[in-house]
Design a protein around this motif. Structure first.
Motif, PDB file in Angstrom:
ATOM      1  N   UNK A 118       0.824  -1.205   0.000  1.00 45.54           N
ATOM      2  CA  UNK A 118       0.000   0.000   0.000  1.00 45.54           C
ATOM      3  C   UNK A 118       0.859   1.256   0.000  1.00 45.54           C
ATOM      4  N   UNK A 119       1.934   1.230   0.783  1.00 45.93           N
ATOM      5  CA  UNK A 119       2.827   2.384   0.815  1.00 45.93           C
ATOM      6  C   UNK A 119       3.452   2.618  -0.563  1.00 45.93           C
ATOM      7  N   UNK A 120       3.874   1.532  -1.200  1.00 39.09           N
ATOM      8  CA  UNK A 120       4.456   1.648  -2.539  1.00 39.09           C
ATOM      9  C   UNK A 120       3.446   2.193  -3.536  1.00 39.09           C
ATOM     10  N   UNK A 121       2.198   1.753  -3.429  1.00 39.01           N
ATOM     11  CA  UNK A 121       1.159   2.206  -4.360  1.00 39.01           C
ATOM     12  C   UNK A 121       0.966   3.722  -4.267  1.00 39.01           C
ATOM     13  N   UNK A 122       1.003   4.266  -3.055  1.00 39.78           N
ATOM     14  CA  UNK A 122       0.839   5.714  -2.921  1.00 39.78           C
ATOM     15  C   UNK A 122       2.015   6.458  -3.553  1.00 39.78           C
ATOM     16  N   UNK A 123       3.219   5.947  -3.338  1.00 40.08           N
ATOM     17  CA  UNK A 123       4.395   6.582  -3.942  1.00 40.08           C
ATOM     18  C   UNK A 123       4.333   6.499  -5.466  1.00 40.08           C
ATOM     19  N   UNK A 124       3.853   5.374  -5.985  1.00 39.70           N
ATOM     20  CA  UNK A 124       3.738   5.230  -7.442  1.00 39.70           C
ATOM     21  C   UNK A 124       2.682   6.172  -8.008  1.00 39.70           C
ATOM     22  N   UNK A 125       1.605   6.408  -7.261  1.00 37.76           N
ATOM     23  CA  UNK A 125       0.604   7.385  -7.703  1.00 37.76           C
ATOM     24  C   UNK A 125       1.242   8.756  -7.879  1.00 37.76           C
ATOM     25  N   UNK A 126       2.089   9.134  -6.929  1.00 41.86           N
ATOM     26  CA  UNK A 126       2.738  10.447  -6.997  1.00 41.86           C
ATOM     27  C   UNK A 126       3.732  10.513  -8.149  1.00 41.86           C
ATOM     28  N   UNK A 127       4.472   9.431  -8.334  1.00 44.05           N
ATOM     29  CA  UNK A 127       5.417   9.403  -9.447  1.00 44.05           C
ATOM     30  C   UNK A 127       4.699   9.426 -10.793  1.00 44.05           C
ATOM     31  N   UNK A 128       3.588   8.718 -10.894  1.00 43.65           N
ATOM     32  CA  UNK A 128       2.824   8.694 -12.146  1.00 43.65           C
ATOM     33  C   UNK A 128       2.411  10.102 -12.548  1.00 43.65           C
ATOM     34  N   UNK A 129       1.937  10.876 -11.586  1.00 44.01           N
ATOM     35  CA  UNK A 129       1.532  12.246 -11.869  1.00 44.01           C
ATOM     36  C   UNK A 129       2.728  13.095 -12.274  1.00 44.01           C
ATOM     37  N   UNK A 147       5.536 -10.465  -0.797  1.00 45.13           N
ATOM     38  CA  UNK A 147       4.850 -10.722   0.473  1.00 45.13           C
ATOM     39  C   UNK A 147       5.553 -11.796   1.290  1.00 45.13           C
ATOM     40  N   UNK A 148       5.701 -11.531   2.593  1.00 45.80           N
ATOM     41  CA  UNK A 148       6.315 -12.502   3.496  1.00 45.80           C
ATOM     42  C   UNK A 148       7.822 -12.460   3.551  1.00 45.80           C
ATOM     43  N   UNK A 149       8.464 -11.524   2.815  1.00 44.27           N
ATOM     44  CA  UNK A 149       9.918 -11.488   2.737  1.00 44.27           C
ATOM     45  C   UNK A 149      10.503 -10.513   3.760  1.00 44.27           C
ATOM     46  N   UNK A 150      11.546 -10.960   4.486  1.00 47.73           N
ATOM     47  CA  UNK A 150      12.317 -10.040   5.305  1.00 47.73           C
ATOM     48  C   UNK A 150      13.007  -9.036   4.382  1.00 47.73           C
ATOM     49  N   UNK A 151      13.120  -7.789   4.821  1.00 46.08           N
ATOM     50  CA  UNK A 151      13.716  -6.763   3.957  1.00 46.08           C
ATOM     51  C   UNK A 151      14.172  -5.571   4.776  1.00 46.08           C
ATOM     52  N   UNK A 152      15.098  -4.817   4.228  1.00 46.83           N
ATOM     53  CA  UNK A 152      15.343  -3.485   4.769  1.00 46.83           C
ATOM     54  C   UNK A 152      14.052  -2.692   4.583  1.00 46.83           C
ATOM     55  N   UNK A 153      13.710  -1.869   5.545  1.00 44.45           N
ATOM     56  CA  UNK A 153      12.454  -1.123   5.471  1.00 44.45           C
ATOM     57  C   UNK A 153      12.612   0.072   4.520  1.00 44.45           C
ATOM     58  N   UNK A 154      12.865  -0.266   3.266  1.00 48.68           N
ATOM     59  CA  UNK A 154      13.054   0.731   2.214  1.00 48.68           C
ATOM     60  C   UNK A 154      12.235   0.282   1.005  1.00 48.68           C
ATOM     61  N   UNK A 155      11.342   1.122   0.543  1.00 41.50           N
ATOM     62  CA  UNK A 155      10.539   0.809  -0.639  1.00 41.50           C
ATOM     63  C   UNK A 155      11.368   1.086  -1.887  1.00 41.50           C
ATOM     64  N   UNK A 156      11.528   0.080  -2.738  1.00 39.75           N
ATOM     65  CA  UNK A 156      12.223   0.257  -4.016  1.00 39.75           C
ATOM     66  C   UNK A 156      11.202   0.301  -5.142  1.00 39.75           C
ATOM     67  N   UNK A 157      11.331   1.334  -5.970  1.00 42.43           N
ATOM     68  CA  UNK A 157      10.466   1.512  -7.128  1.00 42.43           C
ATOM     69  C   UNK A 157      11.317   1.612  -8.379  1.00 42.43           C
ATOM     70  N   UNK A 158      10.717   1.324  -9.511  1.00 41.69           N
ATOM     71  CA  UNK A 158      11.420   1.338 -10.791  1.00 41.69           C
ATOM     72  C   UNK A 158      10.584   2.054 -11.831  1.00 41.69           C
ATOM     73  N   UNK A 159      11.224   2.973 -12.545  1.00 43.66           N
ATOM     74  CA  UNK A 159      10.565   3.720 -13.610  1.00 43.66           C
ATOM     75  C   UNK A 159      11.314   3.435 -14.912  1.00 43.66           C
ATOM     76  N   UNK A 160      10.584   2.989 -15.920  1.00 42.01           N
ATOM     77  CA  UNK A 160      11.184   2.683 -17.220  1.00 42.01           C
ATOM     78  C   UNK A 160      10.865   3.819 -18.192  1.00 42.01           C
ATOM     79  N   UNK A 161      11.909   4.351 -18.829  1.00 37.81           N
ATOM     80  CA  UNK A 161      11.755   5.497 -19.740  1.00 37.81           C
ATOM     81  C   UNK A 161      12.477   5.218 -21.054  1.00 37.81           C
ATOM     82  N   UNK A 162      12.388   6.162 -21.968  1.00 42.91           N
ATOM     83  CA  UNK A 162      12.940   5.950 -23.307  1.00 42.91           C
ATOM     84  C   UNK A 162      14.447   5.714 -23.312  1.00 42.91           C
ATOM     85  N   UNK A 163      15.191   6.598 -22.641  1.00 46.04           N
ATOM     86  CA  UNK A 163      16.646   6.557 -22.722  1.00 46.04           C
ATOM     87  C   UNK A 163      17.245   7.212 -21.476  1.00 46.04           C
TER      88      UNK A 163
END
Length: 292
Positions: A118-129, A147-163
C-alpha cells in the motif's frame, strides 16, 4: 513546497487537525501547504495525514490512503505538533533544499510488513503524476514487493523510460513527487555482471525511506528485477532460500548497505537463470504490462 492533506471519518477531528496544522504553519513558517480535499488523492500531495477518534480502528481501505496517522492528543500532549516537528517540517525542509532524508548505513532487516504494498502504491501514484507520459511503466520491486519477505524497510520503485537522457530529466522531476535526485554515477548489474547506467532518486520524507531507479527501456535490468520479483512471489522455497542468504550477509559486522547488495549478486545471478527456466516452462507472464 510540501503539500499535505488530512482525512478521516470523524469530521470534527479532521477540522481540528486541519486548524492546528494551519496554526502551526502560521506560527512557525515552513514551506508547507495544507490542502483541504473531500477525498484525498495520494497522487496530488506529498503526505496524507489520517485522523481518527480515540479508540477508533482504521479500516484497511483507510490505511491504503494514509501515509501517517496523527498521534492521539490527550493528557495535555499535542500530537499534531509532534507530527509537525518530527516529520512534516523536516520533509518540507529536505524538499526545499533538495536534500535526502538521513538513513542508516548499516543493514537492518525488518519483519515482513503487509502495508509495504500500500505504501508503494501511494508513492507510485505520486510518481505517475510527476512523470506523465515519459514513464513507460512504474513498478514496486525489491524485497518489500514480495509478500512474506524479510527486507530493509526501504521501498524500491522502478521507472522505465525511453533513454538515459529522459531518465535524468525524470529523476529531477521526481521532486514533484517528494523525492530528491541523487547525482551518480549509479548502475545496475545484470545477471552476467555487466553494468548498466541508471538514475536514482531517494526520499526527502524522514518517515518513509524509498529508492526510485530510472532505467532506459533498452536496459535488461528492469526486466530482470520484475522476473526475480515474480519468481520469488511464486514459490515459498525460493523466498526461504533468499531470506536465509539475506540474514547471513546482513550479520557480517563489517558490511555496509553497498557491500550487502554486492554480496547478494552471485546468488541473484544464479536465481535469475532459474527464474528464466520457470518463466519458459510455466504460464508466461507478460511483464510488458504496467503492473505493480
Amino acid at each position: 513546497m510540501l503539500k499535505l492533506t488530512v482525512t478521516g471519518r470523524d469530521t470534527t477531528a479532521v477540522r481540528h487537525t486541519l486548524k492546528r496544522l494551519q496554526e502551526l504553519a502560521a506560527d512557525k513558517p515552513a514551506d508547507v501547504q495544507v490542502i483541504q480535499t473531500p477525498e484525498p488523492d495520494p497522487g496530488s500531495c506529498h503526505l496524507v495525514v489520517g485522523v481518527r477518534a480515540e479508540h477508533e480502528r482504521p479500516t484497511s481501505l483507510e490505511n491504503a490512503g494514509v501515509d501517517v496517522w496523527a498521534p492521539e492528543t490527550g493528557g495535555g500532549s499535542d500530537g499534531v505538533r509532534e507530527l509537525w516537528q518530527r516529520r512534516i517540517v523536516p520533509f518540507a525542509t529536505n524538499l526545499t533544499q533538495r536534500k535526502r532524508a538521513p538513513r542508516r548505513q548499516r543493514v537492518v532487516l525488518a519483519d515482513p510488513d503487509p502495508s509495504w504494498a500500500q505504501q508503494a502504491a501511494r508513492l507510485m501514484d505520486r510518481l505517475t503524476l510527476a512523470m506523465g507520459v515519459r514513464a513507460h511503466r512504474i513498478d514496486h520491486i525489491g524485497s518489500t514487493s514480495v509478500p512474506g519477505m524479510f527486507a530493509k524497510d526501504i521501498i524500491d520503485l522502478q521507472v522505465v523510460v525511453d533513454d538515459l537522457q529522459t531518465a535524468v530529466a525524470c529523476a529531477a522531476a521526481s521532486h514533484r513527487a517528494g523525492f530528491v535526485h541523487v547525482v551518480g554515477p549509479f548502475y545496475g548489474i545484470d545477471r552476467h555482471g555487466t553494468h548498466h547506467d541508471e538514475q536514482v532518486a531517494v526520499d526527502a520524507d524522514p518517515g518513509r525511506s524509498a529508492n526510485v531507479h530510472f532505467h532506459p527501456v533498452s536496459s535488461p535490468i528492469w526486466r530482470e528485477m520484475l522476473l526475480l520479483r515474480d519468481w520469488l512471489r511464486a514459490n515459498q522455497s525460493h523466498r526461504d532460500e533468499y531470506a536465509a542468504l539475506k540474514r547471513t550477509v546482513a550479520e557480517q559486522v563489517d558490511h555496509d548497505v553497498n557491500a550487502y547488495s554486492l554480496d547478494k549478486m552471485p546468488w541473484i545471478s544464479q536465481a535469475l537463470a532459474r527464474a528464466e527456466n520457470w518463466a519458459r516452462e510455466g504460464p508466461r507472464r507478460d511483464i510488458s504490462s504496467n503492473t505493480a
